[in-house]
Design a protein around this motif. Structure first.
Motif: not given
Length: 384
Positions: A186-187, A192-194, A212-215, A257-258
């Motif tokens: 997921h990380m 990839a989405f960013l 994914l950030v909410r997750l 970092w992400l």
């Protein structure tokens, strides 16, 4: 199109010798070697492993993940103006699409192929899908070819079809090998989405990243401690009681970092304060418990106790990148650099690395994995 990001703290956080060490090794040694000897021109694929005598290892299978990492690295190097093997990377991407995508007539990408190109592993792996999306993002930024974005979007749609899971997030693989879910794929999917959002401006990818950030905020990062666990049950509960869960400091730094990248690309995000606080908590927990001197440990427990004193190359690079981007702790950055080149890179005139050491400090590998270049490049480019 250039993608270099200059950090205001660069003049003060590193000295000239430190900068020259990283940049010289990368541009004069590593990138030329791995784009030359590291590429199989007959197969149009990258070698997955090399011996310490610089000979490619012939393996039973070539994994999609490794090909995608190498493609993205050489696309980035060309964009950054550090080494141009971009034509080769795009040729490899063309071959990878032919060999891995829909190869068995099903949606998604297969896991690996044999030396003759025949499918070997036909499972669908979320981690591998994350990296092929990452590669398509950088290939589009490099080339401007709209077909790359078309493949990426279709892959995301298929990803939702293949890896659909209850309770948020995605399944790790299909078919499933066990009931445990992991944060790691997921990380990298967030990563990839960013990239896809940044290179395309398409909010479709930002929405995917936001989910994914909410997750991460709701399930992966533990409230109170700031620890981010590796393993979860199917409904995102810790697999064991508090104090016994595996935490990898390298992933704390990578997630920190992400989350910062997410805020950079989406400064008006809802819960921006909570996201920033989570990034700080991850960094603080890793710094407090994940270091042994100037070395990042492999694993700790969620109460901070040491689980594994073995070390791998990639967590060192993740902390280096984060420190440069944060513009702080030049003393630690110098120590990390000295240890990195004194241990993992024993000869900076050679384009090879020792990927891991056991707890006693003895090298515990017999070859050089190409997959580490993705991590090395991510840190080394920040020293420019």
């Amino acid at each position: 199109m250039q993608t270099r990001t200059r950090h205001a703290a660069l003049p003060t956080i590193m000295d000239a010798d430190q900068k020259a060490l990283w940049t010289g090794w990368l541009t004069r040694t590593v990138l030329p070697y791995w784009s030359d000897a590291g590429f199989d021109r007959g197969r149009r694929l990258y070698h997955e492993r090399m011996t310490f005598s610089r000979a490619p290892l012939v393996l039973e299978a070539s994994r999609l993940m490794v090909q995608a990492r190498q493609i993205s690295t050489f696309c980035r190097a060309a964009l950054d103006g550090l080494h141009d093997a971009s034509a080769q990377a795009l040729v490899c991407l063309e071959e990878v699409e032919r060999l891995y995508r829909h190869r068995d007539g099903q949606a998604g990408w297969i896991f690996s192929v044999a030396p003759d190109g025949a499918p070997v592993g036909t499972k669908r792996d979320l981690y591998a899908h994350a990296f092929i999306l990452y590669a398509y993002g950088w290939a589009y930024r490099l080339s401007g070819n709209p077909d790359f974005l078309s493949v990426a979007r279709q892959t995301v749609l298929e990803l939702h079809q293949i890896f659909r899971a209850e309770h948020g997030g995605f399944l790790d693989e299909v078919p499933l090998a066990g009931p445990v879910r992991h944060q790691n794929p997921h990380m990298h999917l967030l990563e990839a989405f960013l990239v896809l959002f940044e290179v395309s401006g398409d909010s479709f990818y930002l929405d995917e990243a936001a989910s994914l950030v909410r997750l991460a905020l709701e399930k992966l990062v533990q409230s109170g401690s700031g620890a981010l666990l590796e393993d979860f049950t199917t409904d995102w509960r810790p697999t064991v009681a508090s104090g016994g869960n595996r935490v990898e400091p390298g992933h704390l730094f990578e997630w920190s970092w992400l989350l910062g990248e997410f805020l950079r690309l989406n400064p008006g995000a809802r819960e921006a304060q909570a996201i920033a606080q989570a990034a700080e908590s991850l960094f603080a927990f890793g710094m407090r418990h994940g270091l042994r001197g100037c070395v990042v440990r492999d694993a700790i427990l969620d109460d901070g106790r040491v689980l594994e004193n073995a070390t791998r190359i990639w967590p060192q690079t993740e902390l280096c990148r984060l420190l440069v981007c944060r513009g702080e702790r030049p003393d630690l950055l110098r120590g990390l650099t000295d240890h990195f080149f004194g241990t993992f890179i024993p000869d900076s005139a050679r384009p090879l690395w020792i990927d891991r050491f056991d707890a006693s400090g003895k090298a515990s590998v017999s070859d050089v994995p190409a997959s580490s270049l993705y991590h090395i490049y991510g840190a080394a480019r920040e020293f420019y």
